[in-house]
Write a protein that holds these residues in place. Sequence first.
Motif, PDB file in Angstrom:
ATOM      1  N   PRO A 253       0.833  -1.213   0.000  1.00 34.87           N
ATOM      2  CA  PRO A 253       0.000   0.000   0.000  1.00 34.87           C
ATOM      3  C   PRO A 253       0.861   1.254   0.000  1.00 34.87           C
ATOM      4  CG  PRO A 253       0.094  -0.928   2.204  1.00 34.87           C
ATOM      5  CD  PRO A 253       0.817  -1.912   1.314  1.00 34.87           C
ATOM      6  N   GLN A 254       0.247   2.343  -0.411  1.00 37.42           N
ATOM      7  CA  GLN A 254       0.927   3.629  -0.315  1.00 37.42           C
ATOM      8  C   GLN A 254       1.115   3.982   1.165  1.00 37.42           C
ATOM      9  OE1 GLN A 254       2.299   5.774  -2.595  1.00 37.42           O
ATOM     10  NE2 GLN A 254       1.977   4.042  -3.977  1.00 37.42           N
ATOM     11  N   PRO A 255       2.298   4.500   1.539  1.00 31.92           N
ATOM     12  CA  PRO A 255       2.547   4.780   2.954  1.00 31.92           C
ATOM     13  C   PRO A 255       1.655   5.882   3.496  1.00 31.92           C
ATOM     14  CG  PRO A 255       4.293   5.696   1.583  1.00 31.92           C
ATOM     15  CD  PRO A 255       3.441   4.857   0.680  1.00 31.92           C
ATOM     16  N   GLN A 256       1.157   5.665   4.703  1.00 32.81           N
ATOM     17  CA  GLN A 256       0.395   6.684   5.421  1.00 32.81           C
ATOM     18  C   GLN A 256       1.367   7.388   6.364  1.00 32.81           C
ATOM     19  OE1 GLN A 256      -2.867   7.196   4.554  1.00 32.81           O
ATOM     20  NE2 GLN A 256      -2.420   5.600   3.032  1.00 32.81           N
ATOM     21  N   LEU A 257       1.976   8.453   5.873  1.00 34.15           N
ATOM     22  CA  LEU A 257       3.072   9.093   6.593  1.00 34.15           C
ATOM     23  C   LEU A 257       2.558   9.902   7.777  1.00 34.15           C
ATOM     24  CD1 LEU A 257       5.214  10.346   3.574  1.00 34.15           C
ATOM     25  CD2 LEU A 257       5.445   8.208   4.852  1.00 34.15           C
ATOM     26  N   GLN A 258       3.310   9.802   8.857  1.00 32.99           N
ATOM     27  CA  GLN A 258       3.036  10.628  10.029  1.00 32.99           C
ATOM     28  C   GLN A 258       4.365  10.973  10.695  1.00 32.99           C
ATOM     29  OE1 GLN A 258       0.784   8.435  12.946  1.00 32.99           O
ATOM     30  NE2 GLN A 258       1.746   6.494  12.420  1.00 32.99           N
ATOM     31  N   LEU A 259       4.391  12.105  11.373  1.00 33.49           N
ATOM     32  CA  LEU A 259       5.617  12.574  12.004  1.00 33.49           C
ATOM     33  C   LEU A 259       5.936  11.704  13.218  1.00 33.49           C
ATOM     34  CD1 LEU A 259       7.850  14.705  11.904  1.00 33.49           C
ATOM     35  CD2 LEU A 259       6.444  16.133  13.389  1.00 33.49           C
ATOM     36  N   CYS A 260       7.128  11.113  13.221  1.00 25.99           N
ATOM     37  CA  CYS A 260       7.541  10.217  14.303  1.00 25.99           C
ATOM     38  C   CYS A 260       8.979  10.544  14.691  1.00 25.99           C
ATOM     39  CB  CYS A 260       7.464   8.751  13.870  1.00 25.99           C
ATOM     40  SG  CYS A 260       5.892   8.243  13.169  1.00 25.99           S
ATOM     41  N   ASP A 261       9.366   9.974  15.827  1.00 29.98           N
ATOM     42  CA  ASP A 261      10.770  10.043  16.250  1.00 29.98           C
ATOM     43  C   ASP A 261      11.424   8.725  15.840  1.00 29.98           C
ATOM     44  OD1 ASP A 261      12.934  11.399  18.040  1.00 29.98           O
ATOM     45  OD2 ASP A 261      12.866   9.303  18.653  1.00 29.98           O
ATOM     46  N   LEU A 262      12.507   8.795  15.073  1.00 29.93           N
ATOM     47  CA  LEU A 262      13.131   7.605  14.525  1.00 29.93           C
ATOM     48  C   LEU A 262      13.600   6.648  15.620  1.00 29.93           C
ATOM     49  CD1 LEU A 262      14.040   6.053  12.042  1.00 29.93           C
ATOM     50  CD2 LEU A 262      16.140   7.426  12.004  1.00 29.93           C
ATOM     51  N   ALA A 292      15.882  14.076  19.714  1.00 31.90           N
ATOM     52  CA  ALA A 292      14.768  13.768  18.826  1.00 31.90           C
ATOM     53  C   ALA A 292      15.231  13.783  17.368  1.00 31.90           C
ATOM     54  CB  ALA A 292      13.637  14.769  19.024  1.00 31.90           C
ATOM     55  N   VAL A 293      14.855  12.734  16.633  1.00 30.60           N
ATOM     56  CA  VAL A 293      15.173  12.642  15.209  1.00 30.60           C
ATOM     57  C   VAL A 293      13.850  12.544  14.442  1.00 30.60           C
ATOM     58  CG1 VAL A 293      16.452  11.386  13.440  1.00 30.60           C
ATOM     59  CG2 VAL A 293      17.301  11.414  15.798  1.00 30.60           C
ATOM     60  N   PRO A 294      13.247  13.680  14.093  1.00 25.88           N
ATOM     61  CA  PRO A 294      11.916  13.665  13.460  1.00 25.88           C
ATOM     62  C   PRO A 294      11.979  13.148  12.021  1.00 25.88           C
ATOM     63  CG  PRO A 294      12.769  15.898  13.540  1.00 25.88           C
ATOM     64  CD  PRO A 294      13.762  15.049  14.272  1.00 25.88           C
ATOM     65  N   VAL A 295      11.094  12.216  11.701  1.00 27.39           N
ATOM     66  CA  VAL A 295      10.970  11.685  10.343  1.00 27.39           C
ATOM     67  C   VAL A 295       9.490  11.452  10.057  1.00 27.39           C
ATOM     68  CG1 VAL A 295      13.240  10.581  10.242  1.00 27.39           C
ATOM     69  CG2 VAL A 295      11.292   9.326  11.175  1.00 27.39           C
ATOM     70  N   HIS A 296       9.157  11.442   8.778  1.00 26.31           N
ATOM     71  CA  HIS A 296       7.808  11.083   8.349  1.00 26.31           C
ATOM     72  C   HIS A 296       7.850   9.658   7.818  1.00 26.31           C
ATOM     73  CE1 HIS A 296       6.650  15.453   8.288  1.00 26.31           C
ATOM     74  NE2 HIS A 296       5.532  14.907   8.711  1.00 26.31           N
ATOM     75  N   LEU A 297       7.086   8.743   8.421  1.00 23.87           N
ATOM     76  CA  LEU A 297       7.078   7.362   7.952  1.00 23.87           C
ATOM     77  C   LEU A 297       5.768   6.676   8.300  1.00 23.87           C
ATOM     78  CD1 LEU A 297       7.671   5.649  10.765  1.00 23.87           C
ATOM     79  CD2 LEU A 297      10.027   6.232  10.253  1.00 23.87           C
ATOM     80  N   ASP A 298       5.539   5.561   7.613  1.00 27.28           N
ATOM     81  CA  ASP A 298       4.428   4.664   7.905  1.00 27.28           C
ATOM     82  C   ASP A 298       4.965   3.615   8.867  1.00 27.28           C
ATOM     83  OD1 ASP A 298       2.715   2.327   7.732  1.00 27.28           O
ATOM     84  OD2 ASP A 298       1.741   3.303   6.034  1.00 27.28           O
ATOM     85  N   THR A 299       4.477   3.606  10.088  1.00 24.41           N
ATOM     86  CA  THR A 299       5.068   2.753  11.125  1.00 24.41           C
ATOM     87  C   THR A 299       4.941   1.271  10.787  1.00 24.41           C
ATOM     88  OG1 THR A 299       2.979   2.870  12.357  1.00 24.41           O
ATOM     89  CG2 THR A 299       4.689   4.466  12.919  1.00 24.41           C
ATOM     90  N   VAL A 300       3.839   0.851  10.166  1.00 24.41           N
ATOM     91  CA  VAL A 300       3.649  -0.563   9.822  1.00 24.41           C
ATOM     92  C   VAL A 300       4.636  -0.994   8.738  1.00 24.41           C
ATOM     93  CG1 VAL A 300       2.033  -2.277   8.922  1.00 24.41           C
ATOM     94  CG2 VAL A 300       1.229  -0.503  10.505  1.00 24.41           C
ATOM     95  N   LEU A 301       4.743  -0.185   7.683  1.00 19.04           N
ATOM     96  CA  LEU A 301       5.679  -0.511   6.607  1.00 19.04           C
ATOM     97  C   LEU A 301       7.117  -0.425   7.087  1.00 19.04           C
ATOM     98  CD1 LEU A 301       4.030   1.332   3.568  1.00 19.04           C
ATOM     99  CD2 LEU A 301       3.943  -1.097   4.140  1.00 19.04           C
ATOM    100  N   PHE A 302       7.420   0.537   7.955  1.00 25.10           N
ATOM    101  CA  PHE A 302       8.777   0.665   8.494  1.00 25.10           C
ATOM    102  C   PHE A 302       9.152  -0.574   9.310  1.00 25.10           C
ATOM    103  CE2 PHE A 302      11.545   2.061  12.036  1.00 25.10           C
ATOM    104  CZ  PHE A 302      12.673   2.379  11.296  1.00 25.10           C
ATOM    105  N   GLN A 303       8.203  -1.108  10.047  1.00 26.63           N
ATOM    106  CA  GLN A 303       8.465  -2.330  10.824  1.00 26.63           C
ATOM    107  C   GLN A 303       8.794  -3.497   9.891  1.00 26.63           C
ATOM    108  OE1 GLN A 303       5.568  -3.239  13.894  1.00 26.63           O
ATOM    109  NE2 GLN A 303       5.918  -5.426  13.666  1.00 26.63           N
ATOM    110  N   PRO A 399      14.400  11.762   4.500  1.00 27.72           N
ATOM    111  CA  PRO A 399      14.348  13.184   4.124  1.00 27.72           C
ATOM    112  C   PRO A 399      14.365  14.070   5.369  1.00 27.72           C
ATOM    113  CG  PRO A 399      12.683  11.938   2.937  1.00 27.72           C
ATOM    114  CD  PRO A 399      13.233  11.021   3.993  1.00 27.72           C
ATOM    115  N   LEU A 400      15.127  15.146   5.305  1.00 23.50           N
ATOM    116  CA  LEU A 400      15.207  16.069   6.444  1.00 23.50           C
ATOM    117  C   LEU A 400      13.900  16.822   6.578  1.00 23.50           C
ATOM    118  CD1 LEU A 400      18.793  17.535   5.971  1.00 23.50           C
ATOM    119  CD2 LEU A 400      18.057  15.678   7.471  1.00 23.50           C
ATOM    120  N   GLN A 401      13.486  16.985   7.835  1.00 22.70           N
ATOM    121  CA  GLN A 401      12.243  17.695   8.119  1.00 22.70           C
ATOM    122  C   GLN A 401      12.538  19.164   8.367  1.00 22.70           C
ATOM    123  OE1 GLN A 401       9.471  15.902   7.718  1.00 22.70           O
ATOM    124  NE2 GLN A 401      10.905  14.233   7.257  1.00 22.70           N
ATOM    125  N   LYS A 402      11.772  20.037   7.736  1.00 19.82           N
ATOM    126  CA  LYS A 402      11.958  21.475   7.922  1.00 19.82           C
ATOM    127  C   LYS A 402      11.428  21.883   9.281  1.00 19.82           C
ATOM    128  CE  LYS A 402      11.630  22.592   3.021  1.00 19.82           C
ATOM    129  NZ  LYS A 402      10.892  23.385   1.989  1.00 19.82           N
TER     130      LYS A 402
END
Length: 405
Positions: A253-262, A292-303, A399-402
Amino acid sequence: MKLKHYFLLLTVGIVLLAGVALFATFRSHPTLFYVTEGFVVLILFYLWYFYRKTIRPYDTLIGGMELVRELDLTTRLAPSGQHETDIIVRTFNDLLGRLRSEHLRLEEQYTFLNLLIDASPMGVIQCDLDGNTTSMNPAAREMLSPSIEETIQALPLGETTTVRIPGGPQLFRISHLSFPDRGFQHPFFLIESLTSEIRLAEKAAYERVIRMIAHEVNNSVAGIIGSLTGDEAERLTALSSFVSRFAEVVKIPQPQLQLCDLSEEVEACRPFLENLCTQAHVHIDFRLTDEAVPVHLDTVLFQQVLINIVKNAVESIGTTQGLVTLEVTTPATLTITDNGHGIPPAIAKNLFTPFFSTKPQGQGLGLLLIRDILTSHHCTFNLLTDPEDHLTRFTIQFPLQKTQK
């Protein structure tokens, strides 16, 4: 020496000669003295007139040439009052205006071209006539790697080639071209990323093949499996499962991105990863940062990505006493290191190629799944064995978060 200096010397010479002549005729020939004096006055008046009409306008034109040499294209020459000279002055001022307009136009075009090159997604490397690099745009600096540098050094002028970066999915097209400048052909290189185009073409191709195979196999199995028993039924069930695993690759599936701490997301996967390593008698070490290392990712796909990478690392270690290390660093980088058997350079070039595997029973799905998920997250990544410490590292840069002001 300037022309006006010669004119002044001529004037001084005439005055001296006239003075000698006047002194010689003063007592012996009084009449001749007055005639000579009048003649001298006339000559001096003519010299003054000649200076105003010839030498001074000439000096004005020379001053204009100095302005052009110093690239002062805004100053204009004033009319001298002498008809022939004023024709030259008007022509000169007109040429100066045209030169200024052309100079401004070229400067604007040069500025626009520089902005266009800097903003271009294609890498542009300019060289001098000896082949030495003189400048490169930001895209070229980002794309540059040892493999690309080697290709650039060996690529003949006018040729185009493609190069795949070892240990990663990146594919680049490099062209060695030239442009004319002041009568010489100046070489430059264009570097174009083909990764996304190739990935989409590959995915479209294997999606069609997998869906067709899965449809035909599953329909055939479903039709006959009910009439079989024992080993034959198990083999058909295994075949259906085997094909279904391929079909799962095209259903990411297409990733459902949300702001997380890596670091927090890696920590959340710790139980799964520790259990995976413990079963294989491999030690796993987590080196997470408190920052804190902020990233946008889909937690399920990242796992899924993390489990597949660690699973591959454990399989690479085999039965030896092994170590897997997960390290989070800034800016937004995750590195998974293992001390397994490593990846030979010849194999590193084919990693992330669809269905490529070095395992006897491998299907080439793990790295394909990882590649597609990380690419959909806009990550850059590579998998390489360091020739010095012989450790294999899977490096992922998010990708770096602004930061918001």
